[in-house]
Scaffold this active site. Structure first.
Site, mmCIF file in Angstrom:
data_model
loop_
_atom_site.group_PDB
_atom_site.id
_atom_site.type_symbol
_atom_site.label_atom_id
_atom_site.label_comp_id
_atom_site.label_asym_id
_atom_site.label_seq_id
_atom_site.Cartn_x
_atom_site.Cartn_y
_atom_site.Cartn_z
ATOM 1 N N GLY A 150 90.089 3.208 -44.651
ATOM 2 C CA GLY A 150 91.213 3.140 -43.697
ATOM 3 C C GLY A 150 91.298 1.739 -43.130
ATOM 4 O O GLY A 150 91.765 0.806 -43.765
ATOM 5 N N GLY A 202 88.573 0.082 -42.278
ATOM 6 C CA GLY A 202 87.346 -0.626 -42.648
ATOM 7 C C GLY A 202 86.518 -1.034 -41.443
ATOM 8 O O GLY A 202 85.767 -2.001 -41.495
ATOM 9 N N GLY A 258 84.706 10.856 -46.159
ATOM 10 C CA GLY A 258 85.169 10.476 -47.492
ATOM 11 C C GLY A 258 84.403 11.119 -48.622
ATOM 12 O O GLY A 258 84.597 10.754 -49.783
ATOM 13 N N GLY A 296 86.945 14.411 -50.077
ATOM 14 C CA GLY A 296 88.277 14.083 -50.580
ATOM 15 C C GLY A 296 88.925 13.068 -49.658
ATOM 16 O O GLY A 296 88.269 12.530 -48.751
ATOM 17 N N VAL A 297 90.210 12.830 -49.898
ATOM 18 C CA VAL A 297 90.946 11.849 -49.090
ATOM 19 C C VAL A 297 91.879 12.598 -48.142
ATOM 20 O O VAL A 297 92.736 13.382 -48.589
ATOM 21 C CB VAL A 297 91.781 10.911 -49.998
ATOM 22 C CG1 VAL A 297 92.584 9.931 -49.149
ATOM 23 C CG2 VAL A 297 90.887 10.180 -50.983
ATOM 24 N N TYR A 341 74.962 4.558 -24.557
ATOM 25 C CA TYR A 341 75.381 3.583 -25.576
ATOM 26 C C TYR A 341 74.654 2.283 -25.257
ATOM 27 O O TYR A 341 74.803 1.731 -24.165
ATOM 28 C CB TYR A 341 76.886 3.436 -25.439
ATOM 29 C CG TYR A 341 77.612 2.512 -26.371
ATOM 30 C CD1 TYR A 341 78.346 3.031 -27.445
ATOM 31 C CD2 TYR A 341 77.644 1.146 -26.161
ATOM 32 C CE1 TYR A 341 79.066 2.198 -28.285
ATOM 33 C CE2 TYR A 341 78.369 0.312 -26.994
ATOM 34 C CZ TYR A 341 79.077 0.844 -28.056
ATOM 35 O OH TYR A 341 79.808 0.028 -28.880
HETATM 36 C C1 LIG Z 1 84.361 -3.285 -32.652
HETATM 37 C C2 LIG Z 1 84.275 -1.835 -33.001
HETATM 38 C C3 LIG Z 1 84.507 -0.878 -32.037
HETATM 39 C C4 LIG Z 1 84.410 0.482 -32.344
HETATM 40 N N1 LIG Z 1 84.684 1.398 -31.383
HETATM 41 C C5 LIG Z 1 84.606 2.720 -31.674
HETATM 42 C C6 LIG Z 1 84.902 3.693 -30.684
HETATM 43 O O1 LIG Z 1 85.249 3.382 -29.538
HETATM 44 N N2 LIG Z 1 84.802 4.996 -31.039
HETATM 45 C C7 LIG Z 1 84.437 5.368 -32.304
HETATM 46 O O2 LIG Z 1 84.376 6.560 -32.569
HETATM 47 N N3 LIG Z 1 84.155 4.469 -33.251
HETATM 48 C C8 LIG Z 1 84.241 3.160 -32.980
HETATM 49 N N4 LIG Z 1 83.971 2.238 -33.956
HETATM 50 C C9 LIG Z 1 83.634 2.691 -35.311
HETATM 51 C C10 LIG Z 1 84.878 2.898 -36.219
HETATM 52 O O3 LIG Z 1 85.983 2.197 -35.691
HETATM 53 C C11 LIG Z 1 85.204 4.381 -36.345
HETATM 54 O O4 LIG Z 1 84.200 4.995 -37.130
HETATM 55 C C12 LIG Z 1 86.581 4.666 -36.957
HETATM 56 O O5 LIG Z 1 86.845 6.029 -36.857
HETATM 57 C C13 LIG Z 1 86.711 4.232 -38.407
HETATM 58 O O6 LIG Z 1 88.093 4.289 -38.765
HETATM 59 P P1 LIG Z 1 88.624 3.420 -39.986
HETATM 60 O O7 LIG Z 1 90.036 3.761 -40.228
HETATM 61 O O8 LIG Z 1 88.330 1.996 -39.761
HETATM 62 O O9 LIG Z 1 87.734 4.004 -41.163
HETATM 63 P P2 LIG Z 1 86.902 3.227 -42.265
HETATM 64 O O10 LIG Z 1 85.932 2.305 -41.631
HETATM 65 O O11 LIG Z 1 87.818 2.668 -43.268
HETATM 66 O O12 LIG Z 1 86.098 4.446 -42.911
HETATM 67 C C14 LIG Z 1 85.120 5.137 -42.179
HETATM 68 C C15 LIG Z 1 84.643 6.346 -42.988
HETATM 69 O O13 LIG Z 1 85.700 7.284 -43.114
HETATM 70 C C16 LIG Z 1 86.080 7.438 -44.477
HETATM 71 N N5 LIG Z 1 87.543 7.504 -44.512
HETATM 72 C C17 LIG Z 1 88.417 6.604 -43.997
HETATM 73 N N6 LIG Z 1 89.677 7.036 -44.168
HETATM 74 C C18 LIG Z 1 89.593 8.227 -44.803
HETATM 75 C C19 LIG Z 1 90.548 9.171 -45.268
HETATM 76 N N7 LIG Z 1 91.862 8.990 -45.103
HETATM 77 N N8 LIG Z 1 90.100 10.277 -45.883
HETATM 78 C C20 LIG Z 1 88.777 10.502 -46.063
HETATM 79 N N9 LIG Z 1 87.835 9.643 -45.647
HETATM 80 C C21 LIG Z 1 88.235 8.526 -45.016
HETATM 81 C C22 LIG Z 1 85.484 6.263 -45.199
HETATM 82 O O14 LIG Z 1 85.226 6.548 -46.553
HETATM 83 C C23 LIG Z 1 84.232 5.995 -44.401
HETATM 84 O O15 LIG Z 1 83.201 6.861 -44.787
HETATM 85 C C24 LIG Z 1 84.072 0.873 -33.664
HETATM 86 C C25 LIG Z 1 83.866 -0.103 -34.640
HETATM 87 C C26 LIG Z 1 83.960 -1.439 -34.327
HETATM 88 C C27 LIG Z 1 83.745 -2.464 -35.386
#
Ligand SMILES: Cc1cc2nc3c(=O)[nH]c(=O)nc-3n(C[C@H](O)[C@H](O)[C@H](O)COP(=O)(O)OP(=O)(O)OC[C@H]3O[C@@H](n4cnc5c(N)ncnc54)[C@H](O)[C@@H]3O)c2cc1C
Length: 534
Positions: free
Chosen positions: A131, A133, A262, A265-266, A454
């Site tokens: 998504g 990343g 992930g 599935g997607v 945290y």
């Molecule tokens: C600076 C920073 C702050 C953050 N703050 C928070 C916070 O406040 N709360 C929190 O919960 N997390 C936080 N996170 C962690 C992260 O943002 C979360 O885990 C978020 O949900 C990931 O979403 P994404 O779209 O970036 O997923 P990705 O990083 O792209 O993917 C995360 C996981 O989900 C899977 N995935 C993604 N999209 C799909 C899809 N459509 N179908 C199936 N699987 C999928 C991927 O394969 C992977 O395993 C933070 C990270 C950073 C770097």
């Protein structure tokens, strides 16, 4: 910082957080370096942002019918090689990335997702749904997978397809980022009100797949609470649940996909619950002699029924780092909001309760009106720092620091001991591995039966060795955290990084059952290998 008028943030630096224009200015960057060298007396002036990336050549090519959906452009592959943990940032900005996905696929519809998964399954190619990343747990790391990898990027599916204003819910495609989906809901005067710190870059699909937690510390904290139904495409067919406000019909198909990271599935879209935009808002900051006193006041507050909309507790070090205090006292930031009724009375009752438990109540603000005053406004300062933190983190990485966070949750009966023992074990590991450093703690989410601490670690690192230094500290912290009865993650997910502790935390029979489900949805075992299972 995110500009609300932008539907999708852009452009993105593949090796940094967020949008290019929001990175720290050179002068800010230098000031951070100076502050770090004064604080740690170490050589924090070296810059680490010229990493030597040498990506392996793509090992597969998409068949003709899918060629228009895929890219093997180097910058694209680099952007999809890792997530955004500290270890990832060190690879991106210092040591370099060697392994990236061979291809990045950008399907625009569930049919196209199905076609990409069908090809991957037939050809034995691993597929990592991607998504925003922003994973901080190795959830999208391509390099650890044996054999060719396709990153399936969902951002081309970013529309709000339908809004049901009667039930207050919307059908949202999985690739919508926080800003994009909120911008599309705004004309309806509705909000999803889900604001993780990564809101700017992360996606709905990522939130669902990782069981993400939002900025609000109370009430509806997790994405789980906001999902009505989910549509997914697996290598073995479609998975669509029925839209319901609640249901007792057996185990929930949505719960199976929530947190599936992930591996099943997607996720292509979900119906999510919405709320009216809050009209009445208020907040205050309350200080305490120390963190233990603040925790002792937090429990009666969240058990009182007064129902604050937000409530975060910062230890003195955390308050100082976020500009919400001078580092001598713990700070509690409390918020109240409602779309319908004034919050003055609730806030006053909360202030009284917290004062009864030793809190010194500072500025109380009701929709911009100040009811009482004390120096500064810690709540505002903290919120601004919260949103700016990911950009600041890049600067600390550049200046040679180790900067990372980890989180957990525990019930009230063991919370105080857990916080102190994890803090002590982490501080001792930091001293041993880095010589010096700081460990701070805040409570990000609070429940009637427990809360989520945290921790943040900041320490000077050794050039070229920071990833392994952090791994040592994390190992020590995670061991104590599990021994003290916490969870290895409250909202950051499991990914690959938390596997050793997750495997010990979950029941063995559950792991077998999950594997059996996966064998049905993904018989070829191509979906995100190494995450959760295998
Ligand atoms: C600076 C920073 C702050 C953050 N703050 C928070 C916070 O406040 N709360 C929190 O919960 N997390 C936080 N996170 C962690 C992260 O943002 C979360 O885990 C978020 O949900 C990931 O979403 P994404 O779209 O970036 O997923 P990705 O990083 O792209 O993917 C995360 C996981 O989900 C899977 N995935 C993604 N999209 C799909 C899809 N459509 N179908 C199936 N699987 C999928 C991927 O394969 C992977 O395993 C933070 C990270 C950073 C770097």
């Amino acid at each position: 910082m995110y500009d609300e008028s932008l539907p999708v943030p852009s452009p993105r630096d593949p090796t940094a957080w967020g949008t290019v224009g929001d990175a720290l200015a050179d002068a800010e960057h230098e000031a951070v370096g100076l502050m770090l060298s004064q604080r740690f007396g170490a050589d924090t002036t070296w810059r680490s942002s010229d990493a030597p990336h040498e990506l392996q050549a793509p090992r597969v090519h998409a068949p003709d019918p899918l060629a228009h959906l895929t890219s093997d452009v180097t910058e694209d592959r680099l952007l999809h090689a890792v997530g955004r943990s500290f270890t990832d940032m060190v690879a991106l900005r210092e040591t370099g990335v060697r392994h990236a996905p061979d291809l990045v696929a950008r399907p625009r519809t569930p049919d196209e997702v199905e076609a990409v998964l069908g090809w991957c399954a037939d050809a034995g190619i691993a597929c990592i749904p991607f998504g925003g990343g922003t994973s901080v747990v190795g959830g999208v790391t391509a390099g650890v997978v044996d054999g060719p990898v396709v990153a399936l990027q969902t951002r081309a599916m970013d529309r709000v397809l339908e809004v049901d204003t009667t039930s207050r819910a919307a059908l949202v495609q999985a690739g919508a980022t926080g800003p994009s989906l909120e911008a599309q809901l705004r004309p309806h005067d509705l909000t999803m009100r889900f604001f993780p710190q990564s809101f700017e870059m992360s996606t709905l699909g990522g939130w669902v797949a990782t069981r993400a937690g939002g900025h609000y510390a109370t009430r509806l904290t997790h994405i789980d609470d906001l999902v009505e139904s989910i549509d997914a495409v697996t290598p073995n067919g479609r998975w669509s649940s029925r839209r319901l406000p609640g249901s007792g019909a057996g185990p929930s198909p949505d719960r199976m996909l929530l947190g599936s990271e992930g591996t099943l599935g997607v996720i292509t879209s979900a119906w999510v619950r919405l709320q009216d935009q809050p009209v009445h808002r208020g907040g205050m900051s309350v200080t305490f002699d120390d963190f233990a006193d603040a925790l002792a006041a937090l429990r009666p507050l969240v058990q009182s029924g007064l129902d604050p909309a937000n409530c975060r507790v910062l230890d003195p070090g955390e308050a100082y780092l976020n500009g919400a205090g001078d580092g001598t006292r713990a700070v509690m930031v409390v918020g109240a909001e409602s779309p319908a009724v004034p919050v003055d009375a609730d806030l006053s009752a909360m202030a009284e309760l917290l004062a009864d438990h030793g809190g010194e109540v500072g500025t109380v603000r009701i929709r911009g009106r100040q009811l009482s005053t004390r120096d500064g406004d810690a709540a505002d300062a903290w919120k601004q720092a919260f949103l700016r933190a990911p950009y600041l983190r890049d600067a600390l990485v550049d200046h040679g620091m180790i900067i990372e966070t980890f989180e957990t949750a525990a019930t009230w009966d063991r919370l105080g001991a857990l916080v102190e023992r994890v803090r002590a074990a982490t501080a001792s590991a930091v001293e041993e591995v880095c010589g010096q450093g700081i460990v701070t703690c805040r409570i990000t989410h609070a429940y009637p039966d427990g809360a989520a601490p945290y921790f943040t670690v900041i320490a000077p690192g050794r050039r070229g060795a920071r990833a392994s230094q952090w791994a040592e500290v994390k190992q020590a912290a995670s061991e104590v955290l599990l021994a003290e009865g916490g969870t290895i993650t409250h909202h950051h997910a499991v990914g690959r990084d938390h596997r050793p502790w997750y495997d010990r935390q979950r029941p063995d029979l559950f792991a077998t059952a999950l594997g059996a489900v996966r064998a049905v949805t993904d018989p070829a075992g191509i979906m995100n290998p190494g995450v959760l299972l295998g």
